[in-house]
Design an enzyme around this catalytic site. Sequence first.
Site, mmCIF file in Angstrom:
data_model
loop_
_atom_site.group_PDB
_atom_site.id
_atom_site.type_symbol
_atom_site.label_atom_id
_atom_site.label_comp_id
_atom_site.label_asym_id
_atom_site.label_seq_id
_atom_site.Cartn_x
_atom_site.Cartn_y
_atom_site.Cartn_z
ATOM 1 N N LYS A 66 0.843 -1.202 0.000
ATOM 2 C CA LYS A 66 0.000 0.000 0.000
ATOM 3 C C LYS A 66 0.878 1.253 0.000
ATOM 4 O O LYS A 66 0.634 2.196 -0.758
ATOM 5 C CB LYS A 66 -0.935 -0.008 1.223
ATOM 6 N N GLN B 98 -4.560 -1.519 9.757
ATOM 7 C CA GLN B 98 -4.499 -2.830 9.113
ATOM 8 C C GLN B 98 -5.108 -3.895 10.024
ATOM 9 O O GLN B 98 -4.747 -4.013 11.190
ATOM 10 C CB GLN B 98 -3.026 -3.169 8.792
ATOM 11 N N ASP C 117 -10.984 2.989 4.177
ATOM 12 C CA ASP C 117 -11.411 1.594 4.016
ATOM 13 C C ASP C 117 -12.936 1.492 3.906
ATOM 14 O O ASP C 117 -13.457 0.472 3.459
ATOM 15 C CB ASP C 117 -10.959 0.764 5.229
#
Length: 283
Positions: A53, A97, A120
């Site tokens: 990422k 994460q 997200d």
Amino acid sequence: MSASIIDGKALSDTVKADVATRVLALKERGVTPGLAVVLVGEDPASQVYVRNKAAACEKAGLHSRVIRLAGDITEASLLETVRELNADNAIHGILVQLPLPRHMNAARVIETIAANKDVDGFHISNAGLLMTGQPLFRPCTPYGVMKMLESEQVSLWGAEAVVVGASNIVGKPMAMLMLAAGATVTLCNSKTRDLAAQTRRADVLVVATGKPGMVTGDMIKPGATVIDVGINRTEQGKLVGDVDFESASKIAGRITPVPGGVGPMTIAMLLVNTLEAAERSVN
Ligand code: NDP
């Protein structure tokens, strides 16, 4: 093999090139989109995802900040880090994460992320906005699937769409996005009585269960579009999806490979969400 392959790698490169152009335009207005990725602990798969990422951000001209925290820190100190990022004007997107260590409450951590930086799309208010047809951030994986369907000109209007797997991060938002695009959606889970009877009706079949090869060619309607979200590592170290590619590709009309399908699209859409958060911050 009869199915044509949907090349997620190529499409993700196109999406990322478009992001890079828009990032340049934003930089001319004095704003560099910034993504903060918080990694707690040493989970090897998470470390790879976080590295990928950050690398994708740098390549597209976004600023990325990776914050690595020890696996034994308290939830309170993680929440403090998230609050600092919420208040940081150089950061437009925040991603924690998952999975988090077991002593932490992931829902509480996600709810602490400012909803307008929740790239997200997992925050409860973003889930609610998606459900009511006013999405702010679309969760990256289903958003990437929608991009693939759009690029392949697969019409969802009036189509039978079946989603196998009903998680909050993939299956449920996937169903919402396809419903909003006009599909008649069936959402299956591990309790679904006759799964094959459901999947065989699908014009568009999305599989996200984490069960390698569980959807086989005989469960697919001839000519259907099959999207395999699964990423599983075999004992031999090979990456495989939740669809048995060998048999499915003989029946489907279009199919995504693993690797090289949905995976690269997920990262590309994370960049899109971060860019759009930065664009909104100046508009
Ligand atoms: P979860 O484990 O959170 O959810 C799995 C879902 O699948 C559950 O709803 C479960 O049902 C359902 N399920 C499990 N077994 C069956 C079965 N035999 N029949 C029907 N449904 C079943 O997984 P995720 O959604 O997080 O991930 C799914 C897969 O997608 C994994 O392989 C993961 O690695 C991959 N993934 C890939 C991404 C990418 O970028 N390509 C991003 C995110 C995930 P129930 O609710 O009844 O338990």
